[in-house]
Write a protein that holds these residues in place. Structure first.
Motif, PDB file in Angstrom:
ATOM      1  N   THR A 162     -10.527   0.017  -6.464  1.00 11.99           N
ATOM      2  CA  THR A 162     -10.451  -0.717  -5.129  1.00 11.99           C
ATOM      3  C   THR A 162     -11.683  -0.464  -4.512  1.00 11.99           C
ATOM      4  O   THR A 162     -12.072  -1.015  -3.554  1.00 11.99           O
ATOM      5  CB  THR A 162      -9.267  -0.226  -4.197  1.00 11.99           C
TER       6      THR A 162
ATOM      7  N   PHE B 260       0.678  -1.173  -0.049  1.00 12.27           N
ATOM      8  CA  PHE B 260       0.239  -0.016   0.050  1.00 12.27           C
ATOM      9  C   PHE B 260       0.900   1.329   0.122  1.00 12.27           C
ATOM     10  O   PHE B 260       0.368   2.323  -0.013  1.00 12.27           O
ATOM     11  CB  PHE B 260      -0.872   0.136   1.251  1.00 12.27           C
TER      12      PHE B 260
ATOM     13  N   THR C 203     -12.070  -5.271   4.494  1.00 13.66           N
ATOM     14  CA  THR C 203     -10.534  -5.472   4.372  1.00 13.66           C
ATOM     15  C   THR C 203     -10.291  -5.133   2.754  1.00 13.66           C
ATOM     16  O   THR C 203     -11.044  -5.499   2.046  1.00 13.66           O
ATOM     17  CB  THR C 203     -10.167  -6.871   4.782  1.00 13.66           C
ATOM     18  N   LEU C 204      -9.356  -4.157   2.678  1.00 11.84           N
ATOM     19  CA  LEU C 204      -8.989  -3.678   1.491  1.00 11.84           C
ATOM     20  C   LEU C 204      -7.562  -4.430   1.074  1.00 11.84           C
ATOM     21  O   LEU C 204      -6.862  -4.480   2.020  1.00 11.84           O
ATOM     22  CB  LEU C 204      -8.655  -2.404   1.193  1.00 11.84           C
ATOM     23  N   LYS C 205      -7.779  -5.342   0.291  1.00 12.17           N
ATOM     24  CA  LYS C 205      -6.377  -6.167  -0.222  1.00 12.17           C
ATOM     25  C   LYS C 205      -5.719  -5.827  -1.417  1.00 12.17           C
ATOM     26  O   LYS C 205      -6.317  -5.257  -2.576  1.00 12.17           O
ATOM     27  CB  LYS C 205      -6.887  -7.754  -0.337  1.00 12.17           C
ATOM     28  N   LYS C 206      -4.480  -5.942  -1.304  1.00 11.21           N
ATOM     29  CA  LYS C 206      -3.519  -5.634  -2.592  1.00 11.21           C
ATOM     30  C   LYS C 206      -1.981  -6.597  -2.434  1.00 11.21           C
ATOM     31  O   LYS C 206      -1.608  -6.387  -1.482  1.00 11.21           O
ATOM     32  CB  LYS C 206      -3.185  -4.222  -2.299  1.00 11.21           C
TER      33      LYS C 206
ATOM     34  N   ASP D 256      -1.553  -9.669  -1.665  1.00 12.08           N
ATOM     35  CA  ASP D 256      -1.659 -10.542  -0.368  1.00 12.08           C
ATOM     36  C   ASP D 256      -1.482  -9.789   0.761  1.00 12.08           C
ATOM     37  O   ASP D 256      -1.475 -10.529   1.856  1.00 12.08           O
ATOM     38  CB  ASP D 256      -0.692 -11.479  -0.439  1.00 12.08           C
ATOM     39  N   GLN D 257      -1.501  -8.420   1.004  1.00 14.44           N
ATOM     40  CA  GLN D 257      -1.703  -7.563   2.014  1.00 14.44           C
ATOM     41  C   GLN D 257      -2.724  -6.858   2.084  1.00 14.44           C
ATOM     42  O   GLN D 257      -3.659  -6.985   1.019  1.00 14.44           O
ATOM     43  CB  GLN D 257      -0.182  -6.783   1.778  1.00 14.44           C
ATOM     44  N   SER D 258      -2.983  -6.217   3.072  1.00 11.27           N
ATOM     45  CA  SER D 258      -4.476  -5.595   3.497  1.00 11.27           C
ATOM     46  C   SER D 258      -4.231  -4.517   4.471  1.00 11.27           C
ATOM     47  O   SER D 258      -3.346  -4.136   5.337  1.00 11.27           O
ATOM     48  CB  SER D 258      -5.124  -6.756   4.040  1.00 11.27           C
ATOM     49  N   ILE D 259      -5.327  -3.881   4.562  1.00  7.02           N
ATOM     50  CA  ILE D 259      -5.504  -2.849   5.632  1.00  7.02           C
ATOM     51  C   ILE D 259      -6.953  -2.581   5.552  1.00  7.02           C
ATOM     52  O   ILE D 259      -7.652  -3.210   4.892  1.00  7.02           O
ATOM     53  CB  ILE D 259      -5.258  -1.146   5.000  1.00  7.02           C
ATOM     54  N   GLU D 260      -7.605  -2.072   6.713  1.00  4.01           N
ATOM     55  CA  GLU D 260      -8.766  -2.333   7.311  1.00  4.01           C
ATOM     56  C   GLU D 260      -9.455  -0.633   7.029  1.00  4.01           C
ATOM     57  O   GLU D 260      -8.915   0.266   7.773  1.00  4.01           O
ATOM     58  CB  GLU D 260      -9.146  -2.420   8.851  1.00  4.01           C
TER      59      GLU D 260
ATOM     60  N   ALA E 273      -3.393  -4.559  12.635  1.00  4.21           N
ATOM     61  CA  ALA E 273      -3.905  -3.919  11.393  1.00  4.21           C
ATOM     62  C   ALA E 273      -3.645  -2.560  11.198  1.00  4.21           C
ATOM     63  O   ALA E 273      -3.790  -1.765  12.044  1.00  4.21           O
ATOM     64  CB  ALA E 273      -5.513  -4.496  11.036  1.00  4.21           C
TER      65      ALA E 273
END
Length: 394
Positions: free
Chosen positions: A211, A146, A259-262, A264-268, A297
């Motif tokens: 996204t 991110f 959950t926003l994924k990019k 294989d990683q994510s932020i909430e 997170a």
């Protein structure tokens, strides 16, 4: 407002009497002097009418729009011309109060004329004078995927105030031009009723982000500021407004997280219902919204009212990295130039426009996309904000 009416009237006439000295120095023509006071009396009559017209009625809303605009157009230029006269009067105090100098009155009138044009621009063109604001915020624990992630935030649309489709589209085009990863809307889609959005659904549905688009409710979205024929009607209005969010392609978050994924990683991304101090309803429940969010997170919170940040968010046991708010509009009036900002709203809200930081937790308060009450903006222009998340330390 009714409680403040005597103070407003007192300040108005004190300023008038003082500025009248300059007018009287420039001209003794009785017709002009009478017009000066008749305008004041008409405006005061309009202000009184706002108090006594049925609360929440269309007539009251129309009166508020016209009276606020005309009062600012008449009051602000005179208020800013008063210091010119005051400086001369302080000088006259030590000179035995000789007659006022003509050039001083001309200067005061000139200042008033310039400010009249500034205010006139604000109430005629300022409502769609969109400004793009960019912020880059660094976080040491932002997931690598991110790094450089972009958020376009808009807030406080107040679609019930719109009348100019081309003007609104100008702002929406500015949003799309940023090509951000995600678009976040932080509340107040309408003034009172879901039906205010009906004609604008196609335009707002045209907003695009790879996204996704996410939203929350603001204090005006609940329909709390008008009288409904029944509790059922008010409930149906809120239900319809929630459907409108879906129709314009926004995922409405109601005390919940996604959950926003990019890579294989994510932020909430967390969204709470409206929570505000100073008599505003406290519908939002941050505890509920974060119940399923992992403690480690990276978190972005959408919360309409910035008072929620100090009132709840900073003390919450989970570290909320970034909060996005709106609500204040920057009062749609103030000075916002070359890094300097001032508005009367800062005496009500400690965080009211721009970026704030406390112990590694950030708050961004957007000045708003639309307008309410005053049908325009003076110095505090409508805003589209682009926030870039960066990994590391600045």
């Amino acid at each position: 407002m009714a409680k403040r009416l005597p103070l407003i009237i007192l300040l108005w006439f004190c300023t008038d009497l003082y500025f009248y000295k300059a007018i009287h120095t420039l001209t003794r023509a009785a017709d002009y002097l009478w017009i000066y006071w008749v305008i004041d009396l008409l405006l005061m009559g309009g202000l009184a009418a706002v108090i006594f017209v049925r609360r929440g009625s269309q007539m009251q809303q129309t009166l508020i729009t016209w009276v606020i605009g005309l009062m600012l157009l008449a009051f602000i230029p005179r208020l800013l011309a008063v210091p010119v006269l005051l400086i001369e009067d302080l000088s006259r105090l030590f000179r035995g109060f000789p007659p006022r100098e003509l050039w001083v009155s001309e200067l005061a009138f000139g200042v008033a004329a310039v400010m009249f044009l500034v205010v006139l621009f604000g109430i005629t063109r300022g409502r769609h004078f969109y400004r793009l604001r960019r912020e880059t915020i660094w976080f040491p624990d932002l997931p690598e995927a991110f790094d450089g992630f972009t958020i376009t935030q808009i807030t406080d649309v107040h679609s019930g105030s719109f009348t100019n489709a081309a003007g609104v589209q100008k702002g929406l085009d500015l949003v799309n031009d940023q090509q951000s990863d995600v678009i976040l809307f932080t509340g107040d889609l309408v003034n009172n009723k879901a039906s205010e959005m009906d004609q604008w659904i196609p335009a707002f549905a045209g907003l695009k982000a790879p996204t996704g688009k996410f939203s929350i409710l603001g204090n005006h979205d609940y329909g709390d500021y008008i009288q409904w024929e029944s509790a059922e009607a008010k409930h149906a209005n809120l239900k319809r407004l929630k459907q409108v969010h879906s129709e314009i392609g926004f995922r409405l978050l109601l005390d919940e997280a996604v959950t926003l994924k990019k890579d294989d990683q994510s932020i909430e991304l967390i969204g709470v219902e409206n929570w505000g101090k100073g008599g505003f309803h406290k519908y939002g429940d941050l505890e509920k919204a974060t119940a399923s969010v992992p403690g480690d997170a990276f978190k972005v919170l959408m919360s309409h009212d910035p008072s929620h940040w100090e009132g709840v968010t900073l003390e919450h046991d989970q570290h909320i990295h970034l909060t996005l708010s709106g609500h204040t509009h920057g009062m749609q009036f103030g000075i916002d130039f070359l890094g300097f900002k001032w508005s009367p709203v800062q005496y009500v809200y400690k965080q009211w426009a721009g970026l704030y930081q406390n112990a590694g937790r950030y708050l961004y308060v957007n000045r708003g996309f639309g307008f309410l009450g005053l049908k325009g903006r003076i110095g505090m222009w409508p805003e589209v904000a682009v926030i870039t998340l960066k990994r590391g330390s600045r």
